[in-house]
Design a protein around this motif. Structure first.
Motif, PDB file in Angstrom:
ATOM      1  N   THR A 194      -4.551  68.824  31.372  1.00  0.00           N
ATOM      2  CA  THR A 194      -4.001  67.682  32.105  1.00  0.00           C
ATOM      3  C   THR A 194      -4.477  67.706  33.549  1.00  0.00           C
ATOM      4  OG1 THR A 194      -2.033  67.854  30.733  1.00  0.00           O
ATOM      5  CG2 THR A 194      -1.869  66.460  32.672  1.00  0.00           C
ATOM      6  N   ARG A 195      -4.380  68.890  34.162  1.00  0.00           N
ATOM      7  CA  ARG A 195      -4.834  69.019  35.548  1.00  0.00           C
ATOM      8  C   ARG A 195      -6.308  68.659  35.678  1.00  0.00           C
ATOM      9  NH1 ARG A 195      -1.857  72.698  39.088  1.00  0.00           N
ATOM     10  NH2 ARG A 195      -3.714  73.834  39.665  1.00  0.00           N
ATOM     11  N   ARG A 207      -6.873  64.894  35.181  1.00  0.00           N
ATOM     12  CA  ARG A 207      -6.411  64.155  36.349  1.00  0.00           C
ATOM     13  C   ARG A 207      -7.416  64.254  37.492  1.00  0.00           C
ATOM     14  NH1 ARG A 207      -3.599  65.310  41.007  1.00  0.00           N
ATOM     15  NH2 ARG A 207      -2.355  63.571  41.812  1.00  0.00           N
ATOM     16  N   VAL A 263       4.258  64.390  35.947  1.00  0.00           N
ATOM     17  CA  VAL A 263       3.182  65.025  35.178  1.00  0.00           C
ATOM     18  C   VAL A 263       2.615  66.219  35.945  1.00  0.00           C
ATOM     19  CG1 VAL A 263       0.851  64.702  34.272  1.00  0.00           C
ATOM     20  CG2 VAL A 263       2.574  62.939  33.912  1.00  0.00           C
ATOM     21  N   THR A 264       2.387  66.048  37.246  1.00  0.00           N
ATOM     22  CA  THR A 264       1.810  67.134  38.047  1.00  0.00           C
ATOM     23  C   THR A 264       2.728  68.347  38.065  1.00  0.00           C
ATOM     24  OG1 THR A 264       0.990  65.357  39.436  1.00  0.00           O
ATOM     25  CG2 THR A 264       0.632  67.571  40.213  1.00  0.00           C
ATOM     26  N   PHE A 304      -1.998  61.781  29.400  1.00  0.00           N
ATOM     27  CA  PHE A 304      -1.167  62.006  30.588  1.00  0.00           C
ATOM     28  C   PHE A 304      -2.023  62.227  31.829  1.00  0.00           C
ATOM     29  CE2 PHE A 304       2.370  62.641  27.637  1.00  0.00           C
ATOM     30  CZ  PHE A 304       3.331  61.909  28.299  1.00  0.00           C
ATOM     31  N   SER A 334      -1.708  59.779  34.963  1.00  0.00           N
ATOM     32  CA  SER A 334      -1.392  60.412  36.228  1.00  0.00           C
ATOM     33  C   SER A 334      -2.437  60.045  37.292  1.00  0.00           C
ATOM     34  CB  SER A 334      -1.355  61.917  35.993  1.00  0.00           C
ATOM     35  OG  SER A 334      -0.917  62.589  37.094  1.00  0.00           O
ATOM     36  N   SER A 358       2.416  58.037  42.067  1.00  0.00           N
ATOM     37  CA  SER A 358       3.586  57.348  41.513  1.00  0.00           C
ATOM     38  C   SER A 358       4.569  58.390  41.000  1.00  0.00           C
ATOM     39  CB  SER A 358       3.156  56.433  40.371  1.00  0.00           C
ATOM     40  OG  SER A 358       2.754  57.218  39.280  1.00  0.00           O
ATOM     41  N   ARG A 361      -2.391  56.214  38.303  1.00  0.00           N
ATOM     42  CA  ARG A 361      -1.227  55.869  39.134  1.00  0.00           C
ATOM     43  C   ARG A 361      -0.943  57.005  40.089  1.00  0.00           C
ATOM     44  NH1 ARG A 361       2.519  54.123  34.168  1.00  0.00           N
ATOM     45  NH2 ARG A 361       0.990  52.786  33.156  1.00  0.00           N
ATOM     46  N   GLN A 362      -1.937  57.390  40.857  1.00  0.00           N
ATOM     47  CA  GLN A 362      -1.780  58.523  41.757  1.00  0.00           C
ATOM     48  C   GLN A 362      -0.607  58.296  42.717  1.00  0.00           C
ATOM     49  OE1 GLN A 362      -5.159  59.348  44.188  1.00  0.00           O
ATOM     50  NE2 GLN A 362      -4.569  61.465  44.548  1.00  0.00           N
ATOM     51  N   THR A 375       5.522  58.786  37.897  1.00  0.00           N
ATOM     52  CA  THR A 375       4.938  59.377  36.693  1.00  0.00           C
ATOM     53  C   THR A 375       3.978  60.497  37.074  1.00  0.00           C
ATOM     54  OG1 THR A 375       4.770  57.057  36.105  1.00  0.00           O
ATOM     55  CG2 THR A 375       4.069  58.658  34.443  1.00  0.00           C
ATOM     56  N   ASP A 376       3.144  60.223  38.067  1.00  0.00           N
ATOM     57  CA  ASP A 376       2.168  61.210  38.504  1.00  0.00           C
ATOM     58  C   ASP A 376       2.871  62.477  38.973  1.00  0.00           C
ATOM     59  OD1 ASP A 376      -0.242  62.359  39.274  1.00  0.00           O
ATOM     60  OD2 ASP A 376      -0.052  61.578  41.312  1.00  0.00           O
TER      61      ASP A 376
END
Lengths: 359, 302
Positions: free
Chosen positions: A220-221, A224, A162-163, A146, A150, A156, A153-154, A158-159
């Motif tokens: 995740t963070r 990313r 996820v964020t 993820f 994320s 987007s 596709r900054q 989805t991003d």
């Protein structure tokens, strides 16, 4: 050809020497940490209000009885003598309060169950390891993909999702998440049991998710931001300019470099998972060391509290040490750093142990 | 959108505010915290303390939005349970509002303590160096080697559960991170020309540290302190949940969750709302922290 190989092995030798030095150094650094941790925990119980001897005796016991029991337990000795006993063992006038000390993994018996405190801990520790391992695998499997999606596709949708989820994840208290999961999946949907036991794989699902949530969010963070950082580098532009497929660019060029800081964070999370297990185990009544500790605290079972706190702190220190060493193996730049720094004195002895996860 | 050209250069504070307010999430977070703080300050205006700690057994588990009769000062009064009632028939919203007061105090007091103590130690270590630095930094390293929450747990378990011990435990465990942070910043600042100039002018060490060095070290400390408040509140709810923090009947979000735990099936509202309160506060502080980092730290700015 021959000369080339000779040169190669010379470098290898030098590298291995540096790595061994590094290993030795790191293991040596564990000693003051262990002593410090034990001293702190011991001091806490020493200055704690309440007399264990009086707690053990019936309420109408005379002061003489209490003094006698204190003597038998070695509690009438000075602070340093007691700390020495704590580390290296105690041999009192009677046999019932003897123990071999922390270094022999023996801190006496529980005031409640009268079983050796470390016996109980070691018996239940595999359960905690099982739960933490499942949670760790889960968090890695979820967070890294993820994080990559994320980042690639900054901005987007989805991003965004996820964020936001990651932000919520780092802000959610684990015990609340655990109870919410019980409410949704055990009470409403009746999919998973609300009590967890290691023998039933289905029952571990909810505690594992609970425990994994915070780590997943943190990782995740990290993935990313690390990916975003790497994607800006010149060599990524070069790789794209060469006409490489975007998938190859991401997998072969970006990801490998982006994962290095993620590995550190994952390492820190291993320690955090063990601590997080205290809460998760309490919520799901899972028989691990977390529940031992909480039970012991509720029953004022001092030897058991001492043993479980020291045990967890030591595990935390050792896990961090292992991660630190692995990290040096993974990142060639760190290896190079140690070869260069071989002669120089290294500053910041505990640099990775003390690097906390700040979401 | 192009910003109008300003005739005068902005002061550092204006510059900071100009950058901070561009981050809408951070401003939102700040709004949430201001809201919580004002609610906490006026808690007694909404619900009196005696009412939210007193049992109203007949109304136990009253669902959200129930109007029920409560026994208040010997009289029967109709009362609207906006967020329902808990297992003793106490108003959940009222307890949450008074709980906010506890959480806000814990967040500010512990971090103020940690910044003050940790900052002074870090400044001394960084400015003077030598044996003093070694002792302080090794001490901090050892404290950092124990996971924060475990350490706080051990302190409260040993000293006994009380509000003071809770503050002390969370405060002490928060100290070492500021020691490291301030020391690192002091090391980068102390050799710069303006410090040398102050020395050349004959300023005393104390004055140099307080007036010249520390103001230039504040950015990372402010960011960390904001995130630290979130961590402190979380630790406090965690300890209260385990029965080691604020003791019932005094309300605290953590102990409310702990009391709600056996009644997940019959009264989910007692579980959901206090948790939501914790989550929004932590989230808000995290957002502010991120915003502050972007606004204060030029190195991380895009």
């Amino acid at each position: 050809m021959n000369r080339g190989q000779a040169g190669c092995s010379l470098i290898d030798f030098e590298q291995r020497g540096a790595m061994l030095r590094y290993l030795f150094h790191r293991i040596l650094q564990l000693i003051p940490v262990i002593l410090g941790v034990t001293l702190i925990v011991f001091t806490l119980t020493y200055i704690a209000p309440g007399d264990p001897a009086r707690l053990l005796l019936p309420q109408d016991a005379s002061d003489e009885d209490v003094a006698q029991l204190k003597h038998a337990m070695g509690l009438d000795r000075s602070f340093f003598v007691q700390y020495y006993h704590f580390l290296f063992g105690y041999d009192g006038p009677g046999d019932s309060f003897d123990y071999k000390g922390l270094f022999a993994l023996d801190l006496g018996r529980s005031y409640v169950s009268n079983r050796p405190v470390f016996g109980t801990i070691l018996e239940r520790f595999p359960n905690t390891v099982l739960l933490s391992t499942v949670a760790l695998c889960l968090s890695i499997l979820v967070s890294i993909p993820f994080g990559i999606i994320s980042a690639t596709r900054q901005y987007s949708k989805t991003d965004m999702v996820v964020t936001v989820l990651a932000l919520v994840g780092i802000s959610m208290p684990a015990f609340w998440l655990g109870m919410l999961l019980i409410w949704i999946f055990s009470v409403q949907l009746r999919l998973f049991p609300s009590l967890a036991v290691p023998s039933n794989p289905l029952s571990i699902v909810l505690p594992a998710i609970t425990l994994a949530a915070m780590s997943t969010a943190v990782q995740t963070r990290m993935t990313r931001s690390s990916m975003l950082e790497v994607m800006r580098q010149d060599y990524i532009r070069t790789a794209r300019a060469k006409g490489l497929d975007e998938k190859v660019v991401i997998r072969k060029h970006a990801l490998r470099n982006a994962l290095i800081p993620v590995v550190t964070v994952v390492g820190i999370q291993v320690g955090q998972l063990l601590v997080g297990a205290v809460l998760t185990e309490t919520v799901f009544s899972y028989p691990g060391i977390g529940t031992i500790m909480v039970d012991a605290i509720n029953r004022k079972d001092t030897p058991q509290i001492l043993a479980s706190v020291v045990f967890m702190a030591l595990i935390f220190a050792v896990v961090n040490l292992i991660v630190d060493i692995l990290y040096a193996f993974i990142d060639p730049r760190i290896k190079a750093q140690y070869i260069q720094a071989g002669k120089k004195k290294k500053r910041g002895l505990f640099h990775v142990i003390s690097r906390k996860a700040t979401p | 959108m192009s910003s109008p050209v300003k005739p005068h250069p902005r002061t550092p504070w204006q510059e900071f505010w100009y950058r901070f307010r561009k981050n809408k999430l951070a401003v939102g977070g700040m709004g949430v915290i201001l809201l919580y703080v004002s609610i906490a300050l006026c808690a007694d205006l909404f619900y009196s303390w005696d009412f939210i700690v007193g049992n109203q057994i007949p109304n136990a588990f009253a669902p959200v939005g129930t109007k029920a009769v409560v026994d208040w000062g010997g009289k029967k009064v109709e009362h609207l349970y906006i967020l329902g009632a808990d297992n003793f028939g106490r108003d959940v919203l009222g307890r949450m509002i008074h709980g906010a007061r506890v959480s806000m105090i814990i967040g500010f007091v512990t971090i103020a303590f940690a910044v003050l103590v940790g900052g002074s130690l870090g400044a001394i270590a960084g400015f003077y160096g030598g044996v003093l630095e070694t002792i302080i930094m090794r001490g901090a390293d050892i404290l950092l080697a124990i996971p924060n929450m475990l350490f706080a747990l051990a302190i409260v378990a040993a000293m006994g559960p009380s509000f003071q011990n809770l503050l002390l435990a969370i405060g002490i465990t928060s100290v070492p991170i500021y020691v490291r942070l301030v020391r690192a910043s002091v090391l980068t600042v102390k050799d710069q020309e303006f410090v040398e100039a102050a020395k050349a002018l004959g300023a005393r060490d104390g004055r140099i540290i307080v007036r010249h060095v520390l103001p230039n070290c504040m950015a990372p400390v402010i960011v960390q302190a904001t995130l630290g408040i979130a961590q402190s509140i979380l630790s406090a709810t965690f300890l209260s949940f385990l029965g080691l923090g604020i003791q019932p009947p005094a309300p605290e979000w953590g102990n409310m969750l702990s009391e709600a735990r056996p009644y997940i099936i019959s009264a989910p509202h007692t579980l959901i709302f206090p948790g939501l309160a914790i989550m929004t506060v932590i989230l808000a502080y995290n957002l502010i922290g991120d915003g502050l980092r972007d606004a204060l730290d030029p190195k991380l700015r895009r």
